[in-house]
Write a protein that holds these residues in place. Structure first.
Motif, PDB file in Angstrom:
ATOM      1  N   SER A  35       0.822  -1.217   0.000  1.00 51.11           N
ATOM      2  CA  SER A  35       0.000   0.000   0.000  1.00 51.11           C
ATOM      3  C   SER A  35       0.851   1.259   0.000  1.00 51.11           C
ATOM      4  O   SER A  35       0.360   2.351  -0.316  1.00 51.11           O
ATOM      5  N   ARG A  36       2.130   1.142   0.331  1.00 53.30           N
ATOM      6  CA  ARG A  36       3.010   2.311   0.383  1.00 53.30           C
ATOM      7  C   ARG A  36       3.874   2.436  -0.876  1.00 53.30           C
ATOM      8  O   ARG A  36       4.787   3.256  -0.924  1.00 53.30           O
ATOM      9  N   GLU A  74       3.932   5.882  -2.395  1.00 55.49           N
ATOM     10  CA  GLU A  74       4.568   6.849  -1.497  1.00 55.49           C
ATOM     11  C   GLU A  74       6.091   6.709  -1.524  1.00 55.49           C
ATOM     12  O   GLU A  74       6.817   7.713  -1.564  1.00 55.49           O
ATOM     13  N   LEU A  75       6.580   5.471  -1.514  1.00 55.81           N
ATOM     14  CA  LEU A  75       8.017   5.226  -1.450  1.00 55.81           C
ATOM     15  C   LEU A  75       8.717   5.472  -2.786  1.00 55.81           C
ATOM     16  O   LEU A  75       9.800   6.058  -2.838  1.00 55.81           O
ATOM     17  N   PRO A  83       7.187   6.863  -6.115  1.00 52.10           N
ATOM     18  CA  PRO A  83       6.100   7.323  -6.986  1.00 52.10           C
ATOM     19  C   PRO A  83       6.513   7.259  -8.462  1.00 52.10           C
ATOM     20  O   PRO A  83       7.700   7.340  -8.794  1.00 52.10           O
ATOM     21  N   GLN A 122      11.611   6.794   1.816  1.00 61.94           N
ATOM     22  CA  GLN A 122      11.725   7.246   3.202  1.00 61.94           C
ATOM     23  C   GLN A 122      12.925   8.176   3.394  1.00 61.94           C
ATOM     24  O   GLN A 122      13.611   8.136   4.421  1.00 61.94           O
TER      25      GLN A 122
END
Length: 846
Positions: free
Chosen positions: A732-733, A736-737, A739, A782
């Motif tokens: 699900s990330r 975010e990690l 893109p 991150q």
């Protein structure tokens, strides 16, 4: 030998080991053994002194020489044992043996209780069996501190050998040196106009030059001293025969030309090295390296040296092992030259120049580093040291060669999964032949006949030259007698036939029905070397063959075997030129056989397989019946589902995932996942080719099914299959990690180019004006990976590359602005990029 008192003192004072370093001609071979025997007797110990000599002729010659000095007959106080011959008695105190004989004694009697001392002579030659003996006898001494062990070397490696065998208390063994006893030696160089070697090996013109040089030099020497004999060194038995034949027509009357090599009988060898009796003709002895060391040939004051030697080599890529012709080492050249100066001033004529001498290796390559290790691996397994583990060997065996040897022994049933010898392995170790030939002897006796199997194994083991590569013709010639090597071959046949009958024929799984007489020789060879079963290549000429190993090889021109559909190859070597028929390898010895016999001898190489290839965008599957690399039949099939998936997976492993093609979306996803795996590791998956191929069923199973069923590659998109590898809930990330796009200050969403295979940095290529005011460089994963910006001109050409936007605005931007604002006046180039509005438009449209 001047250092004999020093050695006597060392041994008398209780040293259990010693190294004697003495050049050729110092008498170490005849003086050290009786000294050791006297010390053993004085100490009240029982047992004989065993002395190893690397060659049979040297063992016999040394025994005769020492017996003559002792005033006794050979076989009484001094004796010898070589393969097929033993002259010893209950009163024998000193016994000369070859290393192979002593190795087999050690396997039968690991404590070597019959011996009080062992002397390893010529250890500097680095023969494989002598190296093994050094390690095994060092272990014996750990159990028997009363066993004296002496190593004798003619070179300066003595300190190395001293450290290996060790002395009492863990220190190196004492080293006893001896100065050279050679007389003055004249060295002259007489190189040939033609090259020594070409793509086919040693050239005939060079051999003629060696013969003519020897005839001329010997005539000059005899004119000055009628007692001079000559020793001519060439690399092999074939070259010995050629040079000797030419010398017989060119040497002066009253000169006898003798041949000396391992294939002639013992009587002929002994006559060549025993020296002239009064009244006999002057002699020229043409020899291989057999006469290089270990023995003195009486009367020799002239040496003619070709500078060539034949050494074992292993070609792992082609699955071939054999002897190759190379320049001899400088140490060997010195040893050869020294033959001329043992009994008086001498002369050596080198048929090459001093530059070739200087370019030669300093020492001979240790046999353990280049030879086939199958026989050595079996001996080590029987000794209880699989692979040589724990043995103090001069050089460790190459790991790849040892692994290959152990794998071969496993297929023979000679070693178990741990590398230890089985009962079959112990039987094979008792046969004086390569383990593969030993197994062929036992298995072939029941189907080809014990006599034929023994004849074949003896011929192949004896390294006899097959005329036209036809092994069957060679056997026919040997049976009629009167050819070089016939007597020795006949003795080996008798011994091997007895072994085969005593151990019993161990039949292959195919049954025990006899093979046709015409196939018997080829069948025996095929049992030993199933990977060398060969079939003629259709349409490629009658002399070209494909071996089951996958190697292509050619028969020499004019071979009687030319055109045979199937042959079993006993000897194959790398070669170029006409004899290799353009294949890169030439068949030296082979025998015909039928397809039925080839299949019966092939063992696990005979298999039925389903193969598939992606061709024309679809999977094409075929069922093949193969003998190794040789395809016996091939039929197109539509495989069952499970078979098809397996076949397609195998095709992908062979041809690579690239044949499926990655769409743009799949390629981007794969690159993003690769970066995550690099930075964060598990559970993010490894998406390298190797990793994906290893777990095809985890992510590509439905597509494998479709491809196996005939679906076209073009209908497969790998984007969805790759998403099956995403870990949950971490997936699900993903956006975010890593893109897919990055929003820049102008509001544009620019695509991020991720590095291939996860190496390197993610890149954003964007117009410089769209990033005005952006101070902090964005980071992905991150905050671990800064984005690398390719700042572009309004025309899309790169102006700067940076991963530190703040530094760029504060420094290099001013230089870029000065150069670009005149070229692109319609676009904004503000003096202060920090406060300027980021835009993708021209100034007019802003």
């Amino acid at each position: 030998m001047q250092s004999l008192p020093a050695l006597a003192e060392v041994l008398a004072n209780g040293a259990g080991t010693a190294v004697v370093q003495a050049p050729p001609g110092t008498g170490k071979t005849t003086m050290v053994p009786p000294l050791a025997a006297n010390i053993v007797a004085a100490a009240g110990r029982r047992g004989k002194v065993i002395v190893t000599q690397p060659r049979r002729v040297a063992a016999r010659s040394a025994a005769r020489r020492l017996a003559a000095l002792d005033g006794s007959a050979v076989g009484e106080r001094v004796g010898y044992t070589v393969r097929g011959e033993s002259r010893t008695g209950p009163g024998t105190l000193v016994e000369f043996v070859t290393p192979g004989i002593l190795l087999r004694r050690l396997l039968a009697d690991p404590g070597l209780e019959s011996a009080a001392a062992v002397i390893l002579d010529e250890v500097h030659e680095r023969g494989l069996e002598t190296d093994l003996l050094m390690g095994m006898l060092t272990e014996v001494r750990q159990l028997r501190d009363d066993l004296t062990l002496i190593a004798m070397s003619a070179t300066l490696d003595a300190q190395r050998f001293a450290a290996l065998i060790g002395g009492d208390g863990g220190d190196p063994a004492p080293v006893i040196g001896c100065p050279s006893a050679l007389y003055p030696l004249e060295v002259s160089w007489q190189p040939a106009a033609a090259p020594r070697l070409d793509e086919r090996g040693i050239t005939r013109s060079f051999l003629d030059h060696v013969a003519d040089t020897a005839a001329r030099a010997h005539a000059e020497a005899v004119a000055a001293d009628p007692q001079v004999d000559a020793l001519v060194f060439v690399p092999g038995a074939r070259e010995v025969a050629h040079v000797a034949s030419r010398l017989r027509s060119r040497a002066g009357r009253g000169t006898e030309v003798l041949e000396l090599h391992g294939s002639i009988g013992a009587a002929e060898q002994d006559r060549a090295v025993s020296g002239r009796r009064p009244g006999e003709q002057t002699r020229i002895i043409v020899s291989t390296s057999l006469a290089e060391s270990s023995l003195t040939v009486p009367g020799v004051r002239l040496v003619v040296d070709s500078g060539l030697a034949r050494e074992p080599r292993r070609d792992a890529a082609r699955g071939m092992s054999g002897l190759v012709t190379v320049s001899c080492s400088r140490a060997s050249a010195k040893q050869r030259a020294g033959r001329a100066a043992r009994q008086g001033p001498g002369r050596v004529v080198r048929c090459y120049d001093d530059r070739a001498y200087g370019a030669a290796p300093a020492h001979q390559t240790p046999e353990i580093a280049v030879a086939d290790l199958t026989a050595a691996a079996l001996l080590l397994a029987c000794w209880g040291a699989p692979g040589g583990a724990g043995l103090a060997l001069p050089d460790a065996p190459p790991q790849a060669a040892m692994q290959e040897a152990v794998a071969t022994l496993k297929t023979l049933g000679a070693v178990d999964g741990g590398g230890h010898a089985t009962s079959m392995g112990k039987v094979l170790a008792r046969v004086p032949a390569d383990p593969r030939l030993a197994r062929a002897l036992l298995d072939g006796a029941g189907r080809a006949g014990a006599r034929t199997a023994a004849e074949t194994v003896a011929a192949v083991s004896g390294d006899l030259r097959a005329p036209g590569a036809d092994l069957t013709r060679l056997l026919g010639t040997l049976r009629t007698g009167g050819v070089p090597g016939e007597r020795r071959w006949a003795e080996d046949v008798r011994r091997l036939e007895q072994l085969a009958r005593r151990e019993g024929a161990r039949l292959p799984a195919g049954g025990n029905e006899p093979v046709p007489a015409a196939d018997a020789v080829g069948f025996t060879v095929a049992l030993a070397f199933p990977e060398r079963i060969a079939r003629r290549v259709p349409g490629a000429g009658p002399e070209r063959y494909l071996l089951a190993s996958g190697t292509r090889a050619g028969l020499p021109a004019g071979s009687p075997l030319t055109g045979q559909e199937w042959i079993a190859v006993a000897d194959v070597a790398r070669a170029e030129g006409r004899d290799a028929a353009g294949t890169g390898a030439v068949i030296r010895a082979a025998a015909p056989l039928s397809r039925e016999s080839a299949e019966a001898a092939s063992g696990p190489l005979l298999e039925e397989t389903l193969t598939a290839e992606l061709r024309g965008g679809k999977v094409a599957a075929r069922r093949e019946y193969r003998l190794g690399a040789i395809v016996l039949s091939s039929t197109p099939v539509r495989p069952a589902a499970a078979e098809g998936r397996h076949a397609v997976a195998a095709a992908l492993a062979r041809q690579g995932l690239g044949i499926l093609g990655f769409s743009a979306a799949a390629d981007t996803l794969r690159r993003r996942l690769a970066l995550l795996h690099r930075e964060l590791g598990e559970p993010w998956p490894d998406v390298s080719d190797q990793a994906l191929l290893a777990r095809l069923e985890d992510w590509l199973a439905p597509e494998l099914e479709l491809l196996a069923g005939g679906a076209a590659v073009s209908g497969i998109d790998l984007n969805d299959p790759l998403r099956r590898l995403l870990p949950w809930p971490e997936a699900s990330r993903l956006a975010e990690l890593v893109p897919e796009r990055l929003e820049v200050p102008s509001g544009s969403r620019v695509r991020i180019d991720y590095p291939e295979h996860g190496d390197g940095r993610p890149v954003v290529a964007v117009k410089l004006q769209e990033c005005f005011g952006w101070a902090e460089t964005p980071k992905l994963v991150q905050g671990r990976v800064p984005v690398l910006f390719h700042l572009l001109s309004p025309a899309g050409r790169p102006l700067a590359v940076t991963d530190d936007l703040a530094s760029f605005w504060s420094g290099p931007y001013a230089h870029v602005r000065a150069e670009m604002r005149g070229r692109y006046p319609k676009h904004p180039w503000p003096e202060d990029p920090w406060s300027a509005r980021a835009t993708a438009r021209t100034k007019a449209r802003m």
